[in-house]
Structures are given as C-alpha cells and as structure tokens.
Design a protein around this motif. Sequence first.
Motif, mmCIF file in Angstrom:
data_model
loop_
_atom_site.group_PDB
_atom_site.id
_atom_site.type_symbol
_atom_site.label_atom_id
_atom_site.label_comp_id
_atom_site.label_asym_id
_atom_site.label_seq_id
_atom_site.Cartn_x
_atom_site.Cartn_y
_atom_site.Cartn_z
ATOM 1 N N VAL A 1 -6.194 1.792 -7.606
ATOM 2 C CA VAL A 1 -6.026 3.159 -7.107
ATOM 3 C C VAL A 1 -7.285 3.532 -6.346
ATOM 4 N N PHE A 2 -7.087 4.078 -5.145
ATOM 5 C CA PHE A 2 -8.195 4.609 -4.354
ATOM 6 C C PHE A 2 -8.005 6.121 -4.239
ATOM 7 N N LEU A 3 -9.080 6.867 -4.490
ATOM 8 C CA LEU A 3 -9.009 8.320 -4.414
ATOM 9 C C LEU A 3 -9.962 8.820 -3.345
ATOM 10 N N ASN A 4 -9.447 9.615 -2.434
ATOM 11 C CA ASN A 4 -10.241 10.233 -1.365
ATOM 12 C C ASN A 4 -10.126 11.739 -1.539
ATOM 13 N N LYS A 5 -11.041 12.328 -2.284
ATOM 14 C CA LYS A 5 -10.920 13.759 -2.619
ATOM 15 C C LYS A 5 -11.088 14.649 -1.395
ATOM 16 N N SER A 6 -12.002 14.276 -0.502
ATOM 17 C CA SER A 6 -12.202 15.134 0.670
ATOM 18 C C SER A 6 -10.958 15.145 1.545
ATOM 19 N N GLY A 7 -10.239 14.014 1.565
ATOM 20 C CA GLY A 7 -9.019 13.929 2.359
ATOM 21 C C GLY A 7 -7.769 14.313 1.597
ATOM 22 N N LYS A 8 -7.926 14.653 0.319
ATOM 23 C CA LYS A 8 -6.811 14.985 -0.559
ATOM 24 C C LYS A 8 -5.738 13.908 -0.474
ATOM 25 N N HIS A 9 -6.172 12.696 -0.730
ATOM 26 C CA HIS A 9 -5.292 11.541 -0.557
ATOM 27 C C HIS A 9 -5.624 10.507 -1.613
ATOM 28 N N PHE A 10 -4.607 9.871 -2.168
ATOM 29 C CA PHE A 10 -4.844 8.714 -3.013
ATOM 30 C C PHE A 10 -3.773 7.667 -2.756
ATOM 31 N N ILE B 1 0.860 -1.195 0.000
ATOM 32 C CA ILE B 1 0.000 0.000 0.000
ATOM 33 C C ILE B 1 0.883 1.227 0.000
ATOM 34 N N LEU B 2 0.765 1.999 -1.069
ATOM 35 C CA LEU B 2 1.563 3.208 -1.240
ATOM 36 C C LEU B 2 0.628 4.408 -1.160
ATOM 37 N N ASN B 3 1.056 5.421 -0.438
ATOM 38 C CA ASN B 3 0.182 6.559 -0.157
ATOM 39 C C ASN B 3 0.715 7.867 -0.706
ATOM 40 N N CYS B 4 -0.218 8.750 -1.025
ATOM 41 C CA CYS B 4 0.138 10.064 -1.576
ATOM 42 C C CYS B 4 -0.878 11.097 -1.104
ATOM 43 N N ASP B 5 -0.407 12.239 -0.652
ATOM 44 C CA ASP B 5 -1.258 13.351 -0.260
ATOM 45 C C ASP B 5 -0.997 14.535 -1.173
ATOM 46 N N TYR B 6 -2.046 15.321 -1.412
ATOM 47 C CA TYR B 6 -1.858 16.488 -2.277
ATOM 48 C C TYR B 6 -2.540 17.693 -1.663
ATOM 49 N N GLU B 7 -2.161 18.884 -2.154
ATOM 50 C CA GLU B 7 -2.672 20.121 -1.555
ATOM 51 C C GLU B 7 -3.656 20.867 -2.447
ATOM 52 N N ASN B 8 -3.505 20.735 -3.743
ATOM 53 C CA ASN B 8 -4.268 21.573 -4.670
ATOM 54 C C ASN B 8 -5.658 20.993 -4.909
ATOM 55 N N ASP B 9 -6.692 21.726 -4.473
ATOM 56 C CA ASP B 9 -8.083 21.298 -4.664
ATOM 57 C C ASP B 9 -8.456 21.142 -6.132
ATOM 58 N N MET B 10 -7.720 21.811 -7.002
ATOM 59 C CA MET B 10 -8.081 21.815 -8.426
ATOM 60 C C MET B 10 -7.557 20.583 -9.159
ATOM 61 N N PHE B 11 -6.705 19.801 -8.509
ATOM 62 C CA PHE B 11 -6.200 18.603 -9.170
ATOM 63 C C PHE B 11 -7.364 17.669 -9.477
ATOM 64 N N ASP B 12 -7.383 17.162 -10.714
ATOM 65 C CA ASP B 12 -8.430 16.199 -11.063
ATOM 66 C C ASP B 12 -7.864 14.967 -11.757
#
Lengths: 111, 114
Positions: free
Chosen positions: A64-73, A20-31
């Motif tokens: 791939v799992f995407l959690n937009k509210s948590g800005k995490h995938f 399980i590899l994790n990634c966090d992001y900051e930009n709300d506009m990323f899609d």
Amino acid sequence: GQQVKQSSPSLTVQEGGISILNCDYENDMFDYFAWYKKYPDNSPTLLISVRSNVDKREDGRLTVFLNKSGKHFSLHITASQPEDTAVYLCAAGEGNEKITFGAGTKLTIKP
Amino acid sequence: GPKVLQIPSHQIIDMGQMVTLNCDPVSNHLYFYWYKQILGQQMEFLVNFYNGKVMEKSKLFKDQFSVERPDGSYFTLKIQPTALEDSAVYFCASSPLGSAETLYFGSGTRLTVL
C-alpha cells in the motif's frame, strides 16, 4: 458526493505482471486506509491497511502506498496470479469511526 | 479465520411487509455494524451498535429501520414497513474492540422488495 472514489471500475493484467489499484479520498481527517478483496457472493475481506503515520506498507506481494498531500492511496500486487481475480474495495476512515468504501475495481488476471 | 454469518443469503418480500435480517457475529465481538449496497453502487454505512445501543447512524438509516441484539442471539436489522428502495445487499460486520483494523464482514443478504 463520494468521499472515497475508485475511478477504474475494471482492470485487466497479464499473469505475472503488477496490478495497480487506485483510490482517491476527500476527507482530510481520514487517517485509516485499507484494501478489501471480495469474491462474488462472498464477504469483503481485509487485505492490508495503514494508518496515516506511514506512507508505505508491504505484506508479501501486496504494497500500500499512501500520498496524503494528494489524498490518494494505491495497492500494488506483484507477480499477479489468476487467484487474484476479484473485486478490490478501498476504504478509509477517521480514528475508529465508521469506514467509507469505494465502489470497487474488478481485477482480472489473464493467464 | 473468524466468520460472520448472515441468514438468509436471499430474501424476497412484498413492499409494505416487515423483514428482519439476521447476523450471527463472531462470538467474542462487541461492536456490530450494518452496511447497505445498492446494485452497482458502493457499500454504505448504515449503523453501528455497541453495548445495546446505536452509537452512530447515517442518513440512510431511516425511521423504518431498527437494530437490536438480545443477549447471546443474532444482531438483527428490522425494516418495517419495507419500500422498493430498500432493495439492496445488506452486509453485517463485527469487531472485538471497535477498531477499523479488526472489522469482519458477513457475505451479505440480498433483499428484494417487490
């Protein structure tokens, strides 16, 4: 600051286990959210990607799992094999603009 | 699959000299990119190029940097003059339509500025 962060520089998993590899992001506009695989002295290669209209995508052993509210995938690799040993780079972007990479997580699969 | 070739894989030059990094993109691709990775850090976007023009560049793309792709030849990144902080691996990428899903990378040129 870093717009895309991989907090774990390394991860070791037993062969056959789930990586399980994790990634966090900051930009709300990323899609656009992607995972690349890189061997030493080789090119980063796109493994799997999603757009923000889905929260999960499967392709073989990869999910791939995407959690937009948590800005995490995250990337889950099931039945991990020694050939999965590599550096995994997460990446995110907005529309078709430039993509921003994380620093990478070195995954080692132990036989 | 499609291959982006970068020549040479390593280059060593003295500070102040000019260097040109060459990229042979996938043949039918129209969008071209350079990324820079300093040792131990993440790959960072430098510039993208389409139809003979720079479309977007980051703050890392200093005035000493330039890119071009004369018809049918390499996509190049020129640094003139080089500085010590230009030491890094430079990755070229190309895409047929400019979409993120169709981005192909080369294996990088490691530039060492002494």
